[in-house]
Design a protein around this motif. Structure first.
Motif, mmCIF file in Angstrom:
data_model
loop_
_atom_site.group_PDB
_atom_site.id
_atom_site.type_symbol
_atom_site.label_atom_id
_atom_site.label_comp_id
_atom_site.label_asym_id
_atom_site.label_seq_id
_atom_site.Cartn_x
_atom_site.Cartn_y
_atom_site.Cartn_z
ATOM 1 N N MET A 1 0.848 -1.185 0.000
ATOM 2 C CA MET A 1 0.000 0.000 0.000
ATOM 3 C C MET A 1 0.885 1.237 0.000
ATOM 4 O O MET A 1 1.806 1.350 0.783
ATOM 5 C CB MET A 1 -0.884 -0.005 1.257
ATOM 6 N N ARG A 2 0.579 2.148 -0.893
ATOM 7 C CA ARG A 2 1.304 3.408 -0.970
ATOM 8 C C ARG A 2 0.463 4.492 -0.310
ATOM 9 O O ARG A 2 -0.695 4.690 -0.687
ATOM 10 C CB ARG A 2 1.573 3.750 -2.431
ATOM 11 N N VAL A 3 1.041 5.170 0.665
ATOM 12 C CA VAL A 3 0.351 6.243 1.376
ATOM 13 C C VAL A 3 1.031 7.557 1.020
ATOM 14 O O VAL A 3 2.241 7.693 1.189
ATOM 15 C CB VAL A 3 0.389 6.013 2.906
ATOM 16 N N ILE A 4 0.235 8.502 0.517
ATOM 17 C CA ILE A 4 0.795 9.807 0.161
ATOM 18 C C ILE A 4 0.259 10.873 1.113
ATOM 19 O O ILE A 4 -0.831 10.751 1.655
ATOM 20 C CB ILE A 4 0.493 10.191 -1.304
ATOM 21 N N ASP A 5 1.043 11.901 1.309
ATOM 22 C CA ASP A 5 0.646 13.036 2.138
ATOM 23 C C ASP A 5 0.109 14.122 1.212
ATOM 24 O O ASP A 5 0.875 14.773 0.496
ATOM 25 C CB ASP A 5 1.854 13.539 2.935
ATOM 26 N N ASN A 6 -1.196 14.298 1.195
ATOM 27 C CA ASN A 6 -1.834 15.355 0.410
ATOM 28 C C ASN A 6 -1.871 16.599 1.296
ATOM 29 O O ASN A 6 -2.835 16.831 2.021
ATOM 30 C CB ASN A 6 -3.241 14.919 -0.021
ATOM 31 N N LYS A 7 -0.805 17.380 1.236
ATOM 32 C CA LYS A 7 -0.665 18.535 2.131
ATOM 33 C C LYS A 7 -1.706 19.614 1.856
ATOM 34 O O LYS A 7 -2.072 20.351 2.765
ATOM 35 C CB LYS A 7 0.752 19.093 2.032
ATOM 36 N N GLU A 8 -2.181 19.712 0.624
ATOM 37 C CA GLU A 8 -3.214 20.704 0.299
ATOM 38 C C GLU A 8 -4.523 20.399 1.021
ATOM 39 O O GLU A 8 -5.267 21.298 1.381
ATOM 40 C CB GLU A 8 -3.444 20.768 -1.204
ATOM 41 N N GLU B 1 -16.540 1.644 2.933
ATOM 42 C CA GLU B 1 -17.182 0.396 3.348
ATOM 43 C C GLU B 1 -16.738 -0.786 2.481
ATOM 44 O O GLU B 1 -16.588 -1.911 2.961
ATOM 45 C CB GLU B 1 -18.703 0.567 3.262
ATOM 46 N N GLU B 2 -16.484 -0.519 1.208
ATOM 47 C CA GLU B 2 -16.074 -1.581 0.285
ATOM 48 C C GLU B 2 -14.742 -2.224 0.692
ATOM 49 O O GLU B 2 -14.427 -3.328 0.263
ATOM 50 C CB GLU B 2 -15.950 -1.020 -1.145
ATOM 51 N N LEU B 3 -13.944 -1.511 1.499
ATOM 52 C CA LEU B 3 -12.635 -2.018 1.915
ATOM 53 C C LEU B 3 -12.621 -2.511 3.360
ATOM 54 O O LEU B 3 -11.597 -2.961 3.846
ATOM 55 C CB LEU B 3 -11.582 -0.915 1.761
ATOM 56 N N SER B 4 -13.763 -2.426 4.039
ATOM 57 C CA SER B 4 -13.775 -2.756 5.460
ATOM 58 C C SER B 4 -13.447 -4.229 5.698
ATOM 59 O O SER B 4 -13.670 -5.090 4.848
ATOM 60 C CB SER B 4 -15.125 -2.405 6.086
ATOM 61 N N GLY B 5 -12.853 -4.475 6.868
ATOM 62 C CA GLY B 5 -12.512 -5.833 7.264
ATOM 63 C C GLY B 5 -11.237 -6.372 6.650
ATOM 64 O O GLY B 5 -10.922 -7.551 6.803
ATOM 65 N N ARG B 6 -10.491 -5.536 5.979
ATOM 66 C CA ARG B 6 -9.265 -5.991 5.312
ATOM 67 C C ARG B 6 -7.995 -5.463 5.975
ATOM 68 O O ARG B 6 -6.906 -5.649 5.456
ATOM 69 C CB ARG B 6 -9.301 -5.568 3.837
ATOM 70 N N GLY B 7 -8.137 -4.762 7.088
ATOM 71 C CA GLY B 7 -6.960 -4.239 7.780
ATOM 72 C C GLY B 7 -6.363 -3.005 7.137
ATOM 73 O O GLY B 7 -5.228 -2.634 7.437
ATOM 74 N N ILE B 8 -7.125 -2.359 6.272
ATOM 75 C CA ILE B 8 -6.620 -1.181 5.549
ATOM 76 C C ILE B 8 -6.277 -0.059 6.529
ATOM 77 O O ILE B 8 -5.207 0.549 6.440
ATOM 78 C CB ILE B 8 -7.651 -0.690 4.506
ATOM 79 N N ALA B 9 -7.164 0.229 7.473
ATOM 80 C CA ALA B 9 -6.926 1.330 8.419
ATOM 81 C C ALA B 9 -5.679 1.061 9.260
ATOM 82 O O ALA B 9 -4.881 1.965 9.495
ATOM 83 C CB ALA B 9 -8.144 1.546 9.313
ATOM 84 N N SER B 10 -5.493 -0.171 9.694
ATOM 85 C CA SER B 10 -4.309 -0.508 10.494
ATOM 86 C C SER B 10 -3.026 -0.362 9.686
ATOM 87 O O SER B 10 -2.051 0.230 10.151
ATOM 88 C CB SER B 10 -4.415 -1.941 11.029
ATOM 89 N N GLU B 11 -3.028 -0.897 8.481
ATOM 90 C CA GLU B 11 -1.838 -0.803 7.635
ATOM 91 C C GLU B 11 -1.516 0.654 7.307
ATOM 92 O O GLU B 11 -0.355 1.080 7.353
ATOM 93 C CB GLU B 11 -2.046 -1.599 6.346
ATOM 94 N N MET B 12 -2.551 1.408 7.017
ATOM 95 C CA MET B 12 -2.356 2.821 6.686
ATOM 96 C C MET B 12 -1.843 3.593 7.902
ATOM 97 O O MET B 12 -0.927 4.416 7.779
ATOM 98 C CB MET B 12 -3.673 3.406 6.192
ATOM 99 N N THR B 13 -2.414 3.343 9.076
ATOM 100 C CA THR B 13 -1.974 4.012 10.301
ATOM 101 C C THR B 13 -0.505 3.715 10.570
ATOM 102 O O THR B 13 0.264 4.624 10.911
ATOM 103 C CB THR B 13 -2.857 3.590 11.492
ATOM 104 N N GLU B 14 -0.095 2.480 10.412
ATOM 105 C CA GLU B 14 1.311 2.096 10.600
ATOM 106 C C GLU B 14 2.216 2.917 9.685
ATOM 107 O O GLU B 14 3.235 3.460 10.114
ATOM 108 C CB GLU B 14 1.470 0.596 10.334
#
Length: 100
Positions: free
Chosen positions: A1-8, A41-54
């Motif tokens: 997963m690629r996480v970008i910082d959208n500073k705007e 909701e379409e991504l829920s239950g896949r650990g997306i929030a945890s991976e992104m938070t990390e």
């Protein structure tokens, strides 16, 4: 997963399967307050929030910044992963949960 910082937009973003997950933040000198985490909701239950938070916490640490976990998900994540407590800003550590 690629996480970008959208500073705007003051948010971190990750696109997964055509959907965008976000972590909104506000900026103070040397500190990012993580205010809201949202995963479609379409991504829920896949650990997306945890991976992104990390990944967001790692970016904050690599920038030499501190974090104030305002978002309940982020607070809970840091409680479960105490290795991140070292980057929590002192003022956030002093605050006690409200007794509403």
């Amino acid at each position: 997963m690629r996480v970008i910082d959208n500073k705007e937009e003051n948010r971190f973003e990750a696109e997964v399967d055509g959907y965008k997950a976000i972590i909104e933040y506000s900026v103070q000198p040397g500190i990012l307050s993580l205010n809201h985490t949202e995963v479609p909701e379409e991504l829920s239950g896949r650990g997306i929030a945890s991976e992104m938070t990390e990944k967001v916490l790692l970016q904050i640490e690599l920038r030499g910044l501190k974090v104030i976990p305002v978002c309940p998900f982020t607070k809970n994540y840091i409680e479960k992963h105490p290795e991140w407590k070292s980057i929590v800003a002192n003022e956030a550590k002093k605050k006690k949960p409200s007794q509403d």
